[in-house]
Design a protein around this motif. Structure first.
Motif, PDB file in Angstrom:
ATOM      1  N   GLU A 193       7.103 -14.810  48.823  1.00  0.00           N
ATOM      2  CA  GLU A 193       6.473 -14.542  48.542  1.00  0.00           C
ATOM      3  C   GLU A 193       6.697 -14.778  46.869  1.00  0.00           C
ATOM      4  OE1 GLU A 193       2.515 -12.177  45.505  1.00  0.00           O
ATOM      5  OE2 GLU A 193       3.121 -13.194  47.948  1.00  0.00           O
ATOM      6  N   ALA A 194       8.004 -15.007  46.434  1.00  0.00           N
ATOM      7  CA  ALA A 194       8.121 -14.940  45.372  1.00  0.00           C
ATOM      8  C   ALA A 194       7.819 -16.575  44.386  1.00  0.00           C
ATOM      9  CB  ALA A 194      10.039 -15.054  44.909  1.00  0.00           C
ATOM     10  N   LEU A 195       7.545 -17.434  45.496  1.00  0.00           N
ATOM     11  CA  LEU A 195       6.955 -18.702  45.512  1.00  0.00           C
ATOM     12  C   LEU A 195       5.594 -18.860  45.040  1.00  0.00           C
ATOM     13  CD1 LEU A 195       8.962 -20.831  48.324  1.00  0.00           C
ATOM     14  CD2 LEU A 195       9.308 -20.706  46.035  1.00  0.00           C
ATOM     15  N   THR A 196       4.854 -18.166  45.602  1.00  0.00           N
ATOM     16  CA  THR A 196       3.611 -17.784  45.368  1.00  0.00           C
ATOM     17  C   THR A 196       3.459 -16.929  43.915  1.00  0.00           C
ATOM     18  OG1 THR A 196       2.699 -17.639  47.605  1.00  0.00           O
ATOM     19  CG2 THR A 196       1.634 -16.516  46.255  1.00  0.00           C
ATOM     20  N   MET A 197       4.283 -16.242  44.101  1.00  0.00           N
ATOM     21  CA  MET A 197       3.960 -15.803  42.441  1.00  0.00           C
ATOM     22  C   MET A 197       4.567 -16.182  41.342  1.00  0.00           C
ATOM     23  SD  MET A 197       6.198 -12.067  41.260  1.00  0.00           S
ATOM     24  CE  MET A 197       5.726 -10.922  40.187  1.00  0.00           C
ATOM     25  N   LEU A 198       5.733 -17.168  41.433  1.00  0.00           N
ATOM     26  CA  LEU A 198       6.228 -17.865  40.232  1.00  0.00           C
ATOM     27  C   LEU A 198       4.666 -18.855  39.777  1.00  0.00           C
ATOM     28  CD1 LEU A 198       8.117 -19.643  39.145  1.00  0.00           C
ATOM     29  CD2 LEU A 198       8.581 -20.984  41.172  1.00  0.00           C
ATOM     30  N   ARG A 199       3.811 -19.762  41.043  1.00  0.00           N
ATOM     31  CA  ARG A 199       3.073 -20.199  41.125  1.00  0.00           C
ATOM     32  C   ARG A 199       1.699 -20.114  39.802  1.00  0.00           C
ATOM     33  NH1 ARG A 199       0.139 -20.955  46.084  1.00  0.00           N
ATOM     34  NH2 ARG A 199      -0.913 -19.468  45.302  1.00  0.00           N
ATOM     35  N   ASP A 200       1.165 -18.289  40.325  1.00  0.00           N
ATOM     36  CA  ASP A 200       0.582 -17.937  39.831  1.00  0.00           C
ATOM     37  C   ASP A 200       0.324 -17.025  38.731  1.00  0.00           C
ATOM     38  OD1 ASP A 200      -0.398 -18.314  41.566  1.00  0.00           O
ATOM     39  OD2 ASP A 200      -1.107 -16.407  43.447  1.00  0.00           O
ATOM     40  N   ALA A 201       2.636 -17.273  38.050  1.00  0.00           N
ATOM     41  CA  ALA A 201       2.483 -17.036  36.561  1.00  0.00           C
ATOM     42  C   ALA A 201       2.631 -17.381  35.814  1.00  0.00           C
ATOM     43  CB  ALA A 201       3.939 -16.136  37.265  1.00  0.00           C
ATOM     44  N   ARG A 202       3.615 -19.190  36.575  1.00  0.00           N
ATOM     45  CA  ARG A 202       2.683 -19.970  35.386  1.00  0.00           C
ATOM     46  C   ARG A 202       1.318 -20.422  35.253  1.00  0.00           C
ATOM     47  NH1 ARG A 202       7.136 -20.111  32.680  1.00  0.00           N
ATOM     48  NH2 ARG A 202       9.021 -21.315  34.294  1.00  0.00           N
ATOM     49  N   ALA A 203       0.814 -20.482  36.510  1.00  0.00           N
ATOM     50  CA  ALA A 203      -1.585 -20.556  35.833  1.00  0.00           C
ATOM     51  C   ALA A 203      -2.030 -19.997  34.792  1.00  0.00           C
ATOM     52  CB  ALA A 203      -1.924 -21.107  36.810  1.00  0.00           C
ATOM     53  N   MET A 204      -0.793 -18.941  34.671  1.00  0.00           N
ATOM     54  CA  MET A 204      -1.589 -17.030  34.199  1.00  0.00           C
ATOM     55  C   MET A 204      -1.335 -17.421  32.381  1.00  0.00           C
ATOM     56  SD  MET A 204      -2.760 -14.660  37.145  1.00  0.00           S
ATOM     57  CE  MET A 204      -3.327 -13.343  35.935  1.00  0.00           C
ATOM     58  N   GLY A 205      -0.584 -17.981  32.305  1.00  0.00           N
ATOM     59  CA  GLY A 205       0.642 -18.352  31.365  1.00  0.00           C
ATOM     60  C   GLY A 205       1.342 -17.629  31.302  1.00  0.00           C
ATOM     61  N   PHE A 206       1.879 -16.991  31.677  1.00  0.00           N
ATOM     62  CA  PHE A 206       3.345 -16.042  31.576  1.00  0.00           C
ATOM     63  C   PHE A 206       4.677 -16.931  31.518  1.00  0.00           C
ATOM     64  CE2 PHE A 206       0.428 -12.760  34.144  1.00  0.00           C
ATOM     65  CZ  PHE A 206       0.855 -11.665  32.782  1.00  0.00           C
ATOM     66  N   GLY A 207       5.459 -16.834  30.905  1.00  0.00           N
ATOM     67  CA  GLY A 207       7.063 -16.891  30.822  1.00  0.00           C
ATOM     68  C   GLY A 207       7.676 -15.883  32.388  1.00  0.00           C
ATOM     69  N   VAL A 208       8.579 -16.871  32.959  1.00  0.00           N
ATOM     70  CA  VAL A 208       9.041 -15.952  34.193  1.00  0.00           C
ATOM     71  C   VAL A 208      10.550 -16.536  33.896  1.00  0.00           C
ATOM     72  CG1 VAL A 208       9.857 -16.932  36.478  1.00  0.00           C
ATOM     73  CG2 VAL A 208       7.223 -16.940  35.613  1.00  0.00           C
ATOM     74  N   MET A 209      11.182 -14.784  34.204  1.00  0.00           N
ATOM     75  CA  MET A 209      12.275 -14.960  34.939  1.00  0.00           C
ATOM     76  C   MET A 209      12.751 -14.451  36.212  1.00  0.00           C
ATOM     77  SD  MET A 209      14.299 -10.805  32.721  1.00  0.00           S
ATOM     78  CE  MET A 209      16.342 -11.444  32.856  1.00  0.00           C
ATOM     79  N   THR A 210      14.078 -14.872  36.320  1.00  0.00           N
ATOM     80  CA  THR A 210      14.642 -14.539  38.230  1.00  0.00           C
ATOM     81  C   THR A 210      15.350 -13.614  37.292  1.00  0.00           C
ATOM     82  OG1 THR A 210      13.848 -16.698  38.872  1.00  0.00           O
ATOM     83  CG2 THR A 210      15.346 -15.679  40.392  1.00  0.00           C
ATOM     84  N   GLY A 211      15.396 -12.844  38.582  1.00  0.00           N
ATOM     85  CA  GLY A 211      16.477 -11.746  38.380  1.00  0.00           C
ATOM     86  C   GLY A 211      16.773 -10.893  39.781  1.00  0.00           C
TER      87      GLY A 211
END
Length: 320
Positions: free
Chosen positions: A248-266
């Motif tokens: 799910e993290a891989l899917t979330m990374l893809r969709d977050a980028r597509a929606m214009g969010f920056g990403v942090m991994t914690g």
């Protein structure tokens, strides 16, 4: 499938706004097939109504079943139990096939990954001392509460004038305190403000100008949460214990980028067995906060070295 809980002692207390801990309580899943063993680790979190017993109860329901990653996504909800099982499946697949997870996914992993190092909640003077002890760290994460946050942040900034800063109140601030603090955070050159107000009050952010980028942590668990965060947060924190694993993290990374969010991994406070799969997401993120094993009295054999704010891969065969 076998699974068990462990309490891993910390070298010093880890304090945040909602309390302190002296050990990392984890659940480990092991999957054996064809002479190989895949492993995954999770950290049950009370904030999400989890503990080791509840996680093992979820896993026990599936014991004896033939499982693949797609089935696990359907049978378990997002959270710690699914994370441990999902990551164990990825590890087992890599060992059975001889193809590493990064290679399978086409992810180019760097030789080492810069990660935030955490200054835990304490007096401003003690937090400054923690920051100084971090030496060459280029990115520092500061845990604060609502009592004296600006004094704490100023103390760390004075002790580490060149470092990039992440400030994390863990939902401890009110919207009014946030509005009051933002101008000073900008002056102090804070790069990211992580979940300052309670997740349930996220709508207040729609009317607040983010002088510092604001990151959703407790307000963001899976891909389904992303649409409601648009216009409120600028960055989302992907944690495998929230997403329910690497899949799910891989899917979330893809969709977050597509929606214009920056990403942090914690991550949670955990051993390197939790950190290793998260490093694959961290390698593709704007911020990595993967120092969760730094406070272990003793990490696992073959664990991931952490030196001067750089996280290095684990020994071959450790995970993935």
């Amino acid at each position: 499938m076998t699974f068990y809980s462990e309490s891993l002692p910390l070298s010093r207390p880890f304090r945040i706004s909602r309390g302190a801990k002296t050990s990392a309580d984890v659940v480990v899943v092991e999957l054996a097939q064809g002479g190989m063993v895949g492993r995954g680790e999770c950290v049950p979190y009370g904030r999400y109504q989890e503990n080791c017993a509840s996680v093992m109860a979820q896993l026990g329901v599936l014991q004896g079943q033939a499982l693949d990653r797609a089935q696990v996504q359907r049978l378990l909800p997002p959270g710690a139990a699914r994370n441990a099982l999902d990551c164990a499946l990825w590890d087992l697949e890599a060992k059975l096939s001889g193809i590493g997870v990064a290679e399978r996914l086409g992810i180019a992993t760097p030789p080492s990954l810069p990660t935030a190092l955490t200054v835990t909640l304490d007096t401003p003077e003690a937090m400054a001392a923690q920051a100084k002890a971090l030496g060459k760290a280029s990115l520092i994460k500061i845990k604060v509460d609502a009592q004296a946050p600006l004094e704490q942040i100023r103390a760390v900034r004075h002790a580490a004038p060149a470092a990039r800063l992440i400030v994390d109140p863990n939902e401890a601030w009110s919207p009014a305190l946030l509005v009051e603090a933002l101008p000073e955070l900008a002056v102090l050159r804070v790069d990211l403000l992580e979940q300052p107000i309670p997740a349930a009050q996220s709508e207040a952010l729609a009317t607040i100008t983010p002088l510092v980028p604001i990151c959703a942590d407790e307000a963001c668990h899976t891909t389904e949460d992303l649409p409601a965060l648009v216009g409120r947060y600028q960055v989302v924190n992907i944690k495998l214990d929230k997403t329910g694993g690497l899949t799910e993290a891989l899917t979330m990374l893809r969709d977050a980028r597509a929606m214009g969010f920056g990403v942090m991994t914690g991550c949670m406070t955990a051993s390197s067995l939790s950190i290793a799969p998260a490093m694959l997401i961290g390698a593709q993120s704007d911020f990595a906060d993967l120092d969760g094993a730094m406070l272990m009295v003793e990490d696992r054999p073959g664990a991931m070295p952490l030196r001067d704010g750089q996280l290095w891969p684990a020994a071959e065969g450790f995970w993935g």
